[in-house]
Design an enzyme around this catalytic site. Structure first.
Site, PDB file in Angstrom:
ATOM      1  N   ASP A  15     -14.382  23.183 -27.539  1.00 62.71           N
ATOM      2  CA  ASP A  15     -13.354  22.515 -26.739  1.00 62.71           C
ATOM      3  C   ASP A  15     -12.108  23.375 -26.861  1.00 62.71           C
ATOM      4  O   ASP A  15     -11.495  23.437 -27.934  1.00 62.71           O
ATOM      5  CB  ASP A  15     -13.139  21.104 -27.301  1.00 62.71           C
ATOM      6  CG  ASP A  15     -12.056  20.347 -26.543  1.00 62.71           C
ATOM      7  OD1 ASP A  15     -11.280  20.979 -25.798  1.00 62.71           O
ATOM      8  OD2 ASP A  15     -11.984  19.109 -26.720  1.00 62.71           O
ATOM      9  N   TYR A 232      -9.228  15.836 -39.295  1.00 63.55           N
ATOM     10  CA  TYR A 232      -9.690  15.834 -37.923  1.00 63.55           C
ATOM     11  C   TYR A 232      -8.923  16.836 -37.076  1.00 63.55           C
ATOM     12  O   TYR A 232      -7.711  16.825 -37.014  1.00 63.55           O
ATOM     13  CB  TYR A 232      -9.535  14.440 -37.317  1.00 63.55           C
ATOM     14  CG  TYR A 232      -9.962  14.409 -35.871  1.00 63.55           C
ATOM     15  CD1 TYR A 232     -11.305  14.527 -35.543  1.00 63.55           C
ATOM     16  CD2 TYR A 232      -9.037  14.296 -34.850  1.00 63.55           C
ATOM     17  CE1 TYR A 232     -11.710  14.522 -34.235  1.00 63.55           C
ATOM     18  CE2 TYR A 232      -9.439  14.288 -33.534  1.00 63.55           C
ATOM     19  CZ  TYR A 232     -10.772  14.402 -33.227  1.00 63.55           C
ATOM     20  OH  TYR A 232     -11.167  14.390 -31.923  1.00 63.55           O
ATOM     21  N   LYS A 235     -13.610  17.396 -32.048  1.00 61.01           N
ATOM     22  CA  LYS A 235     -14.803  16.588 -32.242  1.00 61.01           C
ATOM     23  C   LYS A 235     -16.004  17.499 -32.376  1.00 61.01           C
ATOM     24  O   LYS A 235     -15.938  18.683 -32.130  1.00 61.01           O
ATOM     25  CB  LYS A 235     -14.965  15.627 -31.074  1.00 61.01           C
ATOM     26  CG  LYS A 235     -13.803  14.652 -31.025  1.00 61.01           C
ATOM     27  CD  LYS A 235     -14.141  13.209 -31.009  1.00 61.01           C
ATOM     28  CE  LYS A 235     -15.332  12.822 -30.220  1.00 61.01           C
ATOM     29  NZ  LYS A 235     -16.550  13.362 -30.744  1.00 61.01           N
TER      30      LYS A 235
HETATM   31  C1  F6R Z   1     -11.279  14.023 -27.996  1.00 63.64           C
HETATM   32  C2  F6R Z   1     -11.509  12.578 -27.931  1.00 63.64           C
HETATM   33  C3  F6R Z   1     -10.426  11.678 -27.463  1.00 63.64           C
HETATM   34  C4  F6R Z   1      -9.150  11.777 -28.314  1.00 63.64           C
HETATM   35  C5  F6R Z   1      -8.082  10.773 -27.827  1.00 63.64           C
HETATM   36  C6  F6R Z   1      -6.760  10.910 -28.546  1.00 63.64           C
HETATM   37  O1  F6R Z   1     -12.409  14.731 -27.620  1.00 63.64           O
HETATM   38  O2  F6R Z   1     -12.558  12.129 -28.207  1.00 63.64           O
HETATM   39  O3  F6R Z   1     -10.900  10.352 -27.448  1.00 63.64           O
HETATM   40  O4  F6R Z   1      -9.447  11.590 -29.654  1.00 63.64           O
HETATM   41  O5  F6R Z   1      -7.846  10.972 -26.446  1.00 63.64           O
HETATM   42  O6  F6R Z   1      -6.312  12.220 -28.405  1.00 63.64           O
HETATM   43  P1  F6R Z   1      -4.881  12.730 -28.912  1.00 63.64           P
HETATM   44  O7  F6R Z   1      -4.762  12.416 -30.358  1.00 63.64           O
HETATM   45  O8  F6R Z   1      -4.947  14.208 -28.630  1.00 63.64           O
HETATM   46  O9  F6R Z   1      -3.851  12.040 -28.075  1.00 63.64           O
HETATM   47 MG    MG Z   2     -15.589  17.030 -26.433  1.00 65.79          MG
HETATM   48 MG    MG Z   3     -11.576  17.003 -27.025  1.00 63.94          MG
END
Ligand code: F6R
Ligand code: MG
Ligand code: MG
Length: 388
Positions: A15, A232, A235
């Site tokens: 990613d 973290y 993912k």
């Molecule tokens: C990333 C994912 C999303 C993020 C969520 C919060 O692949 O699974 O669900 O974890 O959108 O993202 P942030 O912390 O970047 O705002």
């Molecule tokens: Mg992903």
């Molecule tokens: Mg992502």
């Protein structure tokens, strides 16, 4: 003994940033990675390639003769991701460069951030393979379907009626916490196998071999980014390569387990369970509550290393009911809001406020007279990782 040289299929994903949140890769980043791989193909480093996306993950599918874990191949994948990340940064894409955990390449992308599934084999006269790519989930999401493909006679009729499959398969299971693996045979050790792979956050089917001749049948990426980074960062959306037909499960047997949208971990903030929805390429984007977790399946024939295809395997009304069921399960799970089992257990969440909340409340907890204290905390509140 075959005279034919071996071919390697490598699927490497990362990613490196996405459009309007974490939901889909931008086409310009696909173009940037494609340009790098096209150059490498013209130089002869790789035989063929296909670049695509599953949700916010950029997926490089490559064939070559360098074997698995080749520094040359890993380096070119790394360079393709770097180029794509550069474009992502220019476009101001969200989380640009997130999975490229190190600035310097050191011979192998494993441990650096990208997820990898690779297998080497002598091409059969006709070599059908399926590349599975999932978003908003973890490698252990493949445990259930891979078990069913290679060990469940109610899924794979060939295990019962095809002499070429009748001996069964061997499963190499990787323990992500201890970094060790164990190989179990099915059907003989099926119950032991199920006893461990039923904990998919820890024990992951990494490779499957045909028992009769040790021929590689399947490989799953086992990178768990949240563990690697210590906190973290991204993912650990997984990929898998599965060989099909003549001595392996038929294509339809490989796809059949995905008609059941089983619950997997990794939805929204890597901290929720949700149904795994099989989708065609055009729906390989994660919108609803950043999901639900999705899986894309592309079928290829490999001919002298050339990738012929792909066929977009879940682009079929035969999976419409699965998608509808997955949507209904998504409704049902969502109604739990912040409660388990929709939300993951405290030890598995990739985002949490729990330690901070407990710290804040620690002086407000009052001992209840007469209530015994259990020796071991029932809920382990120590996190594997924590997003800041
Ligand atoms: C990333 C994912 C999303 C993020 C969520 C919060 O692949 O699974 O669900 O974890 O959108 O993202 P942030 O912390 O970047 O705002
Ligand atoms: Mg992903
Ligand atoms: Mg992502």
């Amino acid at each position: 003994m075959s005279e034919k040289p071996k071919i390697t299929v490598s699927v490497i994903k990362a990613d490196i940033g996405s459009l309007a949140g974490h939901h889909v890769v931008h086409p310009d980043t696909i173009a940037a990675a494609t340009r790098i791989l096209a150059e490498e193909k013209s130089k002869g480093t790789i035989i063929d390639f296909y670049v695509t996306n599953a949700g916010d993950d950029l997926e490089l599918i490559m064939t070559h003769r360098e074997g698995v874990d080749s520094p040359k191949i890993h380096e070119l994948a790394w360079n393709a991701f770097k180029e794509a990340a550069k474009v992502a940064k220019e476009l101001g894409l969200y989380a640009a460069g997130q999975d490229l955990l190190s600035d310097a390449f050191s011979g192998n992308v494993r441990g650096l951030g990208p997820g990898v599934a690779e297998m080497e084999f002598v091409e059969r006269p006709a070599e059908p393979i399926v590349i599975f790519m999932a978003d908003k989930t973890e490698p252990g999401a493949f445990n259930l379907p891979v078990f069913r493909i290679f060990a469940d006679p109610f899924n794979t009729a060939g295990l019962v009626i095809d002499p070429k499959l009748h001996d069964g398969f061997k499963f190499e299971v990787f323990d992500v916490f201890e970094g060790q693996s164990v190989t179990l045979s099915a059907p003989e050790e099926m119950y032991d196998l199920l006893a461990i792979i039923g904990t998919p956050a820890r024990y992951i089917i990494r490779r499957v071999y045909r028992k009769k001749d040790n021929e590689i049948a399947a490989v799953v990426s086992v990178e768990r980014l949240n563990l690697m980074a210590g906190k973290y960062i991204g993912k650990d959306d997984p990929v898998a390569i599965i060989r099909a037909q003549s001595g392996f499960p038929a294509l339809g047997e490989v796809l059949e387990p995905f008609a059941f949208p089983h619950l997997v971990a990794g939805w929204m903030r890597g901290s929720h369970h949700g149904p795994l929805m099989p989708v065609p390429q055009r729906y390989a984007k994660c919108t609803r509550f950043d999901g639900p977790p999705r899986i894309l399946g592309l079928g290829f024939q490999i001919k002298n290393g050339r990738l012929v295809g792909p066929a977009d395997l879940f682009d079929d009304p035969a999976f419409d009911e699965t998608r509808r069921l997955a949507s209904r399960i998504a409704d049902y799970m969502r109604r739990h809001g912040p409660f388990m089992p929709h939300r993951l257990g405290p030890e598995e969440m990739e985002y949490t406020t729990l330690p901070a909340v407990l710290e804040k409340l620690k002086d407000r907890f009052v001992k209840v007279v007469g209530e015994p204290k259990t020796k071991k905390p029932i809920l382990e509140t120590k996190m594997l990782s924590h997003h800041e």
